[in-house]
Design a protein around this motif. Structure first.
Motif, PDB file in Angstrom:
ATOM      1  N   VAL A 192       0.858  -1.177   0.000  1.00 16.13           N
ATOM      2  CA  VAL A 192       0.000   0.000   0.000  1.00 16.13           C
ATOM      3  C   VAL A 192       0.897   1.230   0.000  1.00 16.13           C
ATOM      4  CG1 VAL A 192      -1.898  -1.117   1.223  1.00 16.13           C
ATOM      5  CG2 VAL A 192      -0.150   0.056   2.510  1.00 16.13           C
ATOM      6  N   SER A 193       0.324   2.361  -0.398  1.00 19.07           N
ATOM      7  CA  SER A 193       1.138   3.570  -0.404  1.00 19.07           C
ATOM      8  C   SER A 193       1.056   4.239   0.960  1.00 19.07           C
ATOM      9  CB  SER A 193       0.664   4.534  -1.492  1.00 19.07           C
ATOM     10  OG  SER A 193      -0.655   4.935  -1.251  1.00 19.07           O
ATOM     11  N   GLY A 194       2.183   4.725   1.429  1.00 21.23           N
ATOM     12  CA  GLY A 194       2.262   5.437   2.692  1.00 21.23           C
ATOM     13  C   GLY A 194       2.543   6.904   2.439  1.00 21.23           C
ATOM     14  N   PRO A 195       2.576   7.721   3.480  1.00 23.61           N
ATOM     15  CA  PRO A 195       2.835   9.148   3.282  1.00 23.61           C
ATOM     16  C   PRO A 195       4.233   9.370   2.717  1.00 23.61           C
ATOM     17  CG  PRO A 195       2.745   8.619   5.619  1.00 23.61           C
ATOM     18  CD  PRO A 195       2.378   7.383   4.879  1.00 23.61           C
ATOM     19  N   PRO A 196       4.418  10.428   1.926  1.00 17.15           N
ATOM     20  CA  PRO A 196       5.756  10.738   1.424  1.00 17.15           C
ATOM     21  C   PRO A 196       6.733  10.910   2.578  1.00 17.15           C
ATOM     22  CG  PRO A 196       4.101  12.087   0.333  1.00 17.15           C
ATOM     23  CD  PRO A 196       3.408  11.356   1.445  1.00 17.15           C
ATOM     24  N   GLU A 197       8.010  10.639   2.323  1.00 18.16           N
ATOM     25  CA  GLU A 197       9.011  10.610   3.394  1.00 18.16           C
ATOM     26  C   GLU A 197       9.094  11.894   4.194  1.00 18.16           C
ATOM     27  OE1 GLU A 197      12.888   8.915   2.862  1.00 18.16           O
ATOM     28  OE2 GLU A 197      12.115   7.728   1.194  1.00 18.16           O
ATOM     29  N   LYS A 198       9.089  13.043   3.560  1.00 18.29           N
ATOM     30  CA  LYS A 198       9.284  14.299   4.285  1.00 18.29           C
ATOM     31  C   LYS A 198       7.975  15.021   4.579  1.00 18.29           C
ATOM     32  CE  LYS A 198      13.945  14.765   2.861  1.00 18.29           C
ATOM     33  NZ  LYS A 198      15.079  15.608   2.904  1.00 18.29           N
ATOM     34  N   VAL A 245       6.292   1.028  21.626  1.00 22.43           N
ATOM     35  CA  VAL A 245       5.309   0.547  20.661  1.00 22.43           C
ATOM     36  C   VAL A 245       5.550   1.119  19.265  1.00 22.43           C
ATOM     37  CG1 VAL A 245       2.849   0.423  20.122  1.00 22.43           C
ATOM     38  CG2 VAL A 245       3.592   0.292  22.488  1.00 22.43           C
ATOM     39  N   ASP A 246       5.602   2.438  19.156  1.00 20.18           N
ATOM     40  CA  ASP A 246       5.628   3.076  17.842  1.00 20.18           C
ATOM     41  C   ASP A 246       6.973   2.934  17.131  1.00 20.18           C
ATOM     42  OD1 ASP A 246       3.080   3.816  18.478  1.00 20.18           O
ATOM     43  OD2 ASP A 246       3.547   5.913  18.878  1.00 20.18           O
ATOM     44  N   GLN A 247       8.072   3.218  17.814  1.00 19.51           N
ATOM     45  CA  GLN A 247       9.377   3.200  17.156  1.00 19.51           C
ATOM     46  C   GLN A 247       9.754   1.827  16.608  1.00 19.51           C
ATOM     47  OE1 GLN A 247      12.047   5.052  19.947  1.00 19.51           O
ATOM     48  NE2 GLN A 247      11.611   7.095  19.159  1.00 19.51           N
ATOM     49  N   PRO A 248       9.557   0.734  17.354  1.00 19.07           N
ATOM     50  CA  PRO A 248       9.879  -0.569  16.769  1.00 19.07           C
ATOM     51  C   PRO A 248       9.030  -0.897  15.535  1.00 19.07           C
ATOM     52  CG  PRO A 248       9.735  -0.761  19.141  1.00 19.07           C
ATOM     53  CD  PRO A 248       9.248   0.609  18.784  1.00 19.07           C
ATOM     54  N   ALA A 249       7.753  -0.531  15.565  1.00 21.28           N
ATOM     55  CA  ALA A 249       6.879  -0.802  14.414  1.00 21.28           C
ATOM     56  C   ALA A 249       7.318   0.010  13.192  1.00 21.28           C
ATOM     57  CB  ALA A 249       5.429  -0.479  14.768  1.00 21.28           C
ATOM     58  N   ILE A 250       7.679   1.274  13.395  1.00 19.01           N
ATOM     59  CA  ILE A 250       8.129   2.118  12.290  1.00 19.01           C
ATOM     60  C   ILE A 250       9.478   1.629  11.774  1.00 19.01           C
ATOM     61  CG2 ILE A 250       8.859   4.458  11.670  1.00 19.01           C
ATOM     62  CD1 ILE A 250       6.660   5.452  13.630  1.00 19.01           C
ATOM     63  N   ALA A 251      10.368   1.219  12.673  1.00 17.98           N
ATOM     64  CA  ALA A 251      11.669   0.697  12.257  1.00 17.98           C
ATOM     65  C   ALA A 251      11.508  -0.583  11.439  1.00 17.98           C
ATOM     66  CB  ALA A 251      12.547   0.439  13.478  1.00 17.98           C
ATOM     67  N   LYS A 252      10.587  -1.451  11.851  1.00 17.77           N
ATOM     68  CA  LYS A 252      10.347  -2.683  11.098  1.00 17.77           C
ATOM     69  C   LYS A 252       9.823  -2.358   9.711  1.00 17.77           C
ATOM     70  CE  LYS A 252       7.901  -7.044  11.127  1.00 17.77           C
ATOM     71  NZ  LYS A 252       6.994  -7.932  11.849  1.00 17.77           N
ATOM     72  N   LEU A 253       8.923  -1.394   9.631  1.00 15.85           N
ATOM     73  CA  LEU A 253       8.375  -0.979   8.347  1.00 15.85           C
ATOM     74  C   LEU A 253       9.481  -0.462   7.431  1.00 15.85           C
ATOM     75  CD1 LEU A 253       5.776  -0.404   6.702  1.00 15.85           C
ATOM     76  CD2 LEU A 253       5.859   1.880   7.661  1.00 15.85           C
ATOM     77  N   LYS A 254      10.384   0.350   7.978  1.00 19.26           N
ATOM     78  CA  LYS A 254      11.493   0.880   7.178  1.00 19.26           C
ATOM     79  C   LYS A 254      12.416  -0.246   6.713  1.00 19.26           C
ATOM     80  CE  LYS A 254      11.718   5.574   8.905  1.00 19.26           C
ATOM     81  NZ  LYS A 254      12.544   6.578   9.584  1.00 19.26           N
ATOM     82  N   ARG A 255      12.659  -1.242   7.580  1.00 18.32           N
ATOM     83  CA  ARG A 255      13.499  -2.367   7.183  1.00 18.32           C
ATOM     84  C   ARG A 255      12.858  -3.139   6.043  1.00 18.32           C
ATOM     85  NH1 ARG A 255      13.996  -3.046  12.683  1.00 18.32           N
ATOM     86  NH2 ARG A 255      12.566  -4.818  12.673  1.00 18.32           N
ATOM     87  N   LEU A 256      11.542  -3.381   6.143  1.00 17.26           N
ATOM     88  CA  LEU A 256      10.841  -4.112   5.095  1.00 17.26           C
ATOM     89  C   LEU A 256      10.850  -3.351   3.775  1.00 17.26           C
ATOM     90  CD1 LEU A 256       7.773  -5.458   7.100  1.00 17.26           C
ATOM     91  CD2 LEU A 256       9.693  -6.781   6.217  1.00 17.26           C
ATOM     92  N   GLU A 257      10.794  -2.022   3.862  1.00 16.95           N
ATOM     93  CA  GLU A 257      10.795  -1.189   2.664  1.00 16.95           C
ATOM     94  C   GLU A 257      12.202  -0.944   2.141  1.00 16.95           C
ATOM     95  OE1 GLU A 257       8.876   2.359   3.909  1.00 16.95           O
ATOM     96  OE2 GLU A 257       6.881   1.509   3.714  1.00 16.95           O
TER      97      GLU A 257
END
Length: 138
Positions: free
Chosen positions: A15-21, A100-112
């Motif tokens: 799915v598309s997520g918000p632009p990086e900046k 909660v939030d930082q590990p989930a966001i970090a995992k998302l960045k790793r997957l991407e």
């Protein structure tokens, strides 16, 4: 446009997520007051909001984990939807974000693959393998 791996119910779909900046607009004082009044001056856990220690406003789900609506140029649900923002004391917000939030966001960045780090393969020694150093006898 950034694509990301969706969380439930369509886990694994792109799915598309918000632009990086991209950043949401700042909440107005009126919106912040409305959130605090709606919560009755308390955190969801029941603790009293303490303005002297600092009150912060937490997006639930986090902005970086939301899907992007290209037509509205905003996230789904909208980034400043007051029904998805909760007032928390500063220490509680820091704990929730760190656990909660930082590990989930970090995992998302790793997957991407957006971590900014490139993994280097370790060099495999050529044969013959290096020999152990000989011990000197005294």
């Amino acid at each position: 446009m950034a694509f990301r791996i969706a969380s439930s119910p369509d886990h694994g779909a792109r799915v598309s997520g918000p632009p990086e900046k991209w950043r949401p607009r700042a909440l107005t004082v009126r919106e912040k007051l409305e959130i605090v009044v709606r919560q009755g001056g308390k955190e969801p856990s029941g603790a009293r909001l303490n303005p002297l220690d600092g009150v912060q406003f937490d997006h639930q789900p986090p902005i970086q984990l939301r899907q992007w609506d290209e037509a509205k140029q905003d996230t789904i649900p909208p980034s400043c939807d007051l029904n998805h923002i909760v007032a928390l004391n500063k220490p509680a917000h820091a704990t929730k974000t760190a656990k909660v939030d930082q590990p989930a966001i970090a995992k998302l960045k790793r997957l991407e693959g957006r971590t900014g780090q490139t993994r280097r393969k370790k060099k495999i020694p050529s044969r013959p393998f290096p020999k152990a150093k000989r011990r000197l006898r005294a």
